[in-house]
Design a protein around this motif. Structure first.
Motif, PDB file in Angstrom:
ATOM      1  N   HIS A 258      -2.915   3.667  -6.666  1.00  0.00           N
ATOM      2  CA  HIS A 258      -3.939   4.681  -6.365  1.00  0.00           C
ATOM      3  C   HIS A 258      -5.165   3.925  -5.877  1.00  0.00           C
ATOM      4  O   HIS A 258      -5.861   3.286  -6.656  1.00  0.00           O
ATOM      5  CB  HIS A 258      -4.269   5.506  -7.596  1.00  0.00           C
ATOM      6  CG  HIS A 258      -4.985   6.779  -7.268  1.00  0.00           C
ATOM      7  ND1 HIS A 258      -4.697   7.971  -7.886  1.00  0.00           N
ATOM      8  CD2 HIS A 258      -5.954   7.064  -6.368  1.00  0.00           C
ATOM      9  CE1 HIS A 258      -5.459   8.928  -7.395  1.00  0.00           C
ATOM     10  NE2 HIS A 258      -6.241   8.390  -6.468  1.00  0.00           N
ATOM     11  N   TYR A 259      -5.419   4.007  -4.580  1.00  0.00           N
ATOM     12  CA  TYR A 259      -6.551   3.283  -4.013  1.00  0.00           C
ATOM     13  C   TYR A 259      -7.865   3.916  -4.443  1.00  0.00           C
ATOM     14  O   TYR A 259      -7.981   5.139  -4.545  1.00  0.00           O
ATOM     15  CB  TYR A 259      -6.472   3.281  -2.481  1.00  0.00           C
ATOM     16  CG  TYR A 259      -5.521   2.264  -1.922  1.00  0.00           C
ATOM     17  CD1 TYR A 259      -5.902   0.929  -1.807  1.00  0.00           C
ATOM     18  CD2 TYR A 259      -4.240   2.623  -1.505  1.00  0.00           C
ATOM     19  CE1 TYR A 259      -5.029  -0.017  -1.288  1.00  0.00           C
ATOM     20  CE2 TYR A 259      -3.362   1.693  -0.983  1.00  0.00           C
ATOM     21  CZ  TYR A 259      -3.763   0.368  -0.875  1.00  0.00           C
ATOM     22  OH  TYR A 259      -2.898  -0.566  -0.372  1.00  0.00           O
ATOM     23  N   PRO A 260      -8.874   3.102  -4.677  1.00  0.00           N
ATOM     24  CA  PRO A 260     -10.184   3.663  -5.028  1.00  0.00           C
ATOM     25  C   PRO A 260     -10.844   4.311  -3.817  1.00  0.00           C
ATOM     26  O   PRO A 260     -10.501   4.016  -2.669  1.00  0.00           O
ATOM     27  CB  PRO A 260     -10.973   2.428  -5.483  1.00  0.00           C
ATOM     28  CG  PRO A 260     -10.337   1.284  -4.756  1.00  0.00           C
ATOM     29  CD  PRO A 260      -8.871   1.628  -4.666  1.00  0.00           C
ATOM     30  N   ASP A 261     -11.790   5.173  -4.092  1.00  0.00           N
ATOM     31  CA  ASP A 261     -12.585   5.790  -3.025  1.00  0.00           C
ATOM     32  C   ASP A 261     -13.702   4.808  -2.683  1.00  0.00           C
ATOM     33  O   ASP A 261     -14.856   4.961  -3.089  1.00  0.00           O
ATOM     34  CB  ASP A 261     -13.154   7.125  -3.505  1.00  0.00           C
ATOM     35  CG  ASP A 261     -13.833   7.892  -2.383  1.00  0.00           C
ATOM     36  OD1 ASP A 261     -13.768   7.432  -1.223  1.00  0.00           O
ATOM     37  OD2 ASP A 261     -14.441   8.936  -2.669  1.00  0.00           O
ATOM     38  N   ASP A 262     -13.336   3.797  -1.900  1.00  0.00           N
ATOM     39  CA  ASP A 262     -14.203   2.652  -1.632  1.00  0.00           C
ATOM     40  C   ASP A 262     -14.250   2.426  -0.126  1.00  0.00           C
ATOM     41  O   ASP A 262     -13.202   2.415   0.536  1.00  0.00           O
ATOM     42  CB  ASP A 262     -13.639   1.421  -2.348  1.00  0.00           C
ATOM     43  CG  ASP A 262     -14.557   0.216  -2.277  1.00  0.00           C
ATOM     44  OD1 ASP A 262     -15.212   0.028  -1.242  1.00  0.00           O
ATOM     45  OD2 ASP A 262     -14.591  -0.551  -3.252  1.00  0.00           O
TER      46      ASP A 262
ATOM     47  N   GLY B  51      -9.673   4.132   5.841  1.00  0.00           N
ATOM     48  CA  GLY B  51      -9.938   5.555   5.633  1.00  0.00           C
ATOM     49  C   GLY B  51      -8.709   6.368   5.328  1.00  0.00           C
ATOM     50  O   GLY B  51      -8.756   7.321   4.531  1.00  0.00           O
TER      51      GLY B  51
ATOM     52  N   ARG C 173      -7.994   5.708   1.531  1.00  0.00           N
ATOM     53  CA  ARG C 173      -9.093   5.749   0.576  1.00  0.00           C
ATOM     54  C   ARG C 173      -8.954   6.927  -0.388  1.00  0.00           C
ATOM     55  O   ARG C 173      -8.793   8.071   0.025  1.00  0.00           O
ATOM     56  CB  ARG C 173     -10.416   5.843   1.337  1.00  0.00           C
ATOM     57  CG  ARG C 173     -11.666   5.607   0.502  1.00  0.00           C
ATOM     58  CD  ARG C 173     -12.891   5.647   1.402  1.00  0.00           C
ATOM     59  NE  ARG C 173     -12.755   4.697   2.503  1.00  0.00           N
ATOM     60  CZ  ARG C 173     -13.417   4.798   3.651  1.00  0.00           C
ATOM     61  NH1 ARG C 173     -14.216   5.836   3.863  1.00  0.00           N
ATOM     62  NH2 ARG C 173     -13.254   3.885   4.590  1.00  0.00           N
ATOM     63  N   GLY C 174      -8.980   6.604  -1.700  1.00  0.00           N
ATOM     64  CA  GLY C 174      -8.921   7.631  -2.726  1.00  0.00           C
ATOM     65  C   GLY C 174      -7.569   8.282  -2.907  1.00  0.00           C
ATOM     66  O   GLY C 174      -7.456   9.277  -3.627  1.00  0.00           O
ATOM     67  N   ARG C 175      -6.526   7.732  -2.293  1.00  0.00           N
ATOM     68  CA  ARG C 175      -5.215   8.375  -2.309  1.00  0.00           C
ATOM     69  C   ARG C 175      -4.197   7.548  -3.093  1.00  0.00           C
ATOM     70  O   ARG C 175      -4.293   6.318  -3.164  1.00  0.00           O
ATOM     71  CB  ARG C 175      -4.701   8.568  -0.887  1.00  0.00           C
ATOM     72  CG  ARG C 175      -5.624   9.371  -0.001  1.00  0.00           C
ATOM     73  CD  ARG C 175      -5.008   9.656   1.336  1.00  0.00           C
ATOM     74  NE  ARG C 175      -3.859  10.572   1.230  1.00  0.00           N
ATOM     75  CZ  ARG C 175      -3.407  11.291   2.252  1.00  0.00           C
ATOM     76  NH1 ARG C 175      -3.988  11.212   3.442  1.00  0.00           N
ATOM     77  NH2 ARG C 175      -2.376  12.102   2.090  1.00  0.00           N
TER      78      ARG C 175
END
Length: 456
Positions: A245-249, A254, A257-259
């Motif tokens: 789970h990638y951070p929203d960073d 893009g 991100r966040g997914r």
């Protein structure tokens, strides 16, 4: 804190020496894994084999253990009150292109080896991260992106230069001190401080590789298809899957991100058209969030896994799987998939192929019966340490029906310090033999600040 009171030993070193309170001490003792906080009695910034000899002799005379801080993803064990040898200044690489070999010093990272070898169209058996130290990686076995084709990195060592507990600099090979040569290849840092090694290189100039990034809703389908696909691919195809789970960073692309993402890594060392054909079955599973798979020079091999390079406090575990059937995939998805809210990332790395075959010169590397390694890793939150441990343990317990009972020495973590856990990285007969070699070369267990193999 054990005091090192006499200063006369300082004349024995050409590199810098640090004691607690000295400027530079803190920077010199820090490694990649910041979860391990240690305060050595003495740090030697070794620049040559003589510095290593002097460090070992100094430690033995004061009844202090010896620890090595190389340039890998460690440390894993605290070096309190020890003599810590930092090898990062020993960074020489010499390539013999005609013989397809390289001499690599103790502090060299794989990136430096790649820079020296790839201009000749030759590749080392490096790891997935070029930021890892070459010697420490090889001593632990070394499973990289050419391993299914050629075997473990330890299978292709010609010789070592190593300082043993008696302070001797030894030349070790299949002909010179063969028992020690056997033990060093797989036994990690338990038998001395390796100051240089000579390794084989292979005629691999290009790869067909990269990453297929699938969305969360495809996780189960991708993992089931991957398990069937991996069982049929040739040895030239190396692969792994990470559930993350990638951070929203802003540093994350893009599209990711966040997914939650199922990241399939591909590294095919045969013809590119064959790699493309083999990869097509995975591409046909459906839309990707990102697809970076294509032909590349071997020098860019580190872009495939694209692993972190900045130090962090990390907790990780590993087990080896003998097979991966549909039930195993379902279990893994339930524990680490998009609905699990797991506090870790999970990686399945495909073994088999040449990993399963005994090397031309036997060594101590275990795990040759594994079809996959299962690794879980997380950043260490000091407020949730026990919760984190429990989550990793639950994953491994639930996956136990598919486990071989073994682990991979290179992936042992900060909790894997007990002898019973270290033993799982070897066959029972090999572990017994390792303790016997330890008794001969390090009977006082001077080299114990590691995943320790004690003297018998």
């Amino acid at each position: 804190m054990t005091a090192v009171t006499s200063l006369t030993w300082m004349n024995d070193f050409t590199g810098p020496v640090f004691q607690p309170g000295d400027g530079g001490y803190d920077g010199e003792r820090s490694g990649f894994n910041l979860a391990v906080e240690h305060r050595p009695a003495l740090i030697v910034g070794a620049t040559c084999a003589e510095d290593v000899r002097a460090a070992v002799t100094t430690a033995a005379s004061r009844d202090l253990p010896v620890a090595v801080l190389a340039t890998g993803h460690g440390p894993a064990v605290t070096a309190d009150d020890a003599v810590l040898v930092n090898t990062r200044r020993m960074d020489g690489v010499q390539v013999d292109a005609a013989a397809a070999t390289a001499r690599v010093e103790a502090g060299v990272r794989w990136q430096r080896v790649l820079e020296a070898t790839t201009p000749y169209g030759l590749a080392p058996l490096n790891g997935s991260s070029p930021n890892v130290g070459a010697v420490g990686y090889t001593l632990g076995g070394g499973a990289g992106l050419l391993g299914r084709r050629y075997g473990y990195a330890a299978d292709h060592v010609r010789g070592f230069e190593v300082v043993t507990a008696d302070g001797r600099l030894r030349q070790v090979s299949a002909d010179l001190e063969p028992d020690l040569f056997w033990a060093l290849r797989g036994g990690k840092g338990n038998f001395g401080v390796v100051v240089a090694m000579e390794i084989d290189l292979f005629p691999v100039a290009r790869l067909y590789g990269g990453g297929l990034y699938f969305p969360a809703e495809a996780t189960s389908d991708v993992l089931h298809a991957y398990a069937e696909w991996a069982a049929a691919v040739p040895e030239e195809m190396a692969s792994s899957v990470m559930l993350i789970h990638y951070p929203d960073d802003p540093a994350v692309p893009g599209s990711l991100r966040g997914r939650f993402v199922t990241h399939v890594r591909i590294a095919h060392s045969g013809p590119a058209e064959e790699g493309e054909r083999l990869t097509r079955r995975l591409r046909d599973l459906g839309p990707r969030l990102l697809d970076t798979v294509g032909e590349m020079p071997y020098a860019q091999v580190g872009s495939i896994h694209h692993e972190p390079t900045e130090p962090a406090a990390a907790y990780d575990t590993n087990v080896l799987l003998g097979h991966l059937d549909a039930h195993a995939v379902d279990t893994l998805v339930s524990l680490a998939g998009p609905e699990a809210d797991a506090p870790f990332v999970v990686e399945l790395r495909h073994f088999g192929g040449a990993y399963a075959r005994p090397p031309a010169v036997p060594n101590a590397v275990g795990g040759r019966d594994a079809a996959f390694s299962l690794y879980s890793g997380s950043l260490l939150d000091p407020d949730r340490i026990e919760e984190n441990r429990l989550a990793h343990g639950t994953l491994n317990d639930k996956m136990r029906p598919w486990c071989t009972g073994g682990s991979f020495a290179n992936f042992l973590g900060i909790d894997d310090v007990g002898v019973e856990r270290v033993r799982t990285a070897y066959t029972p007969a090999d572990f017994t033999r390792l303790t016997e070699v330890k008794s001969r070369y390090d009977p006082q267990n001077l080299f114990r600040i590691n995943h320790n193999i004690p003297p018998r």
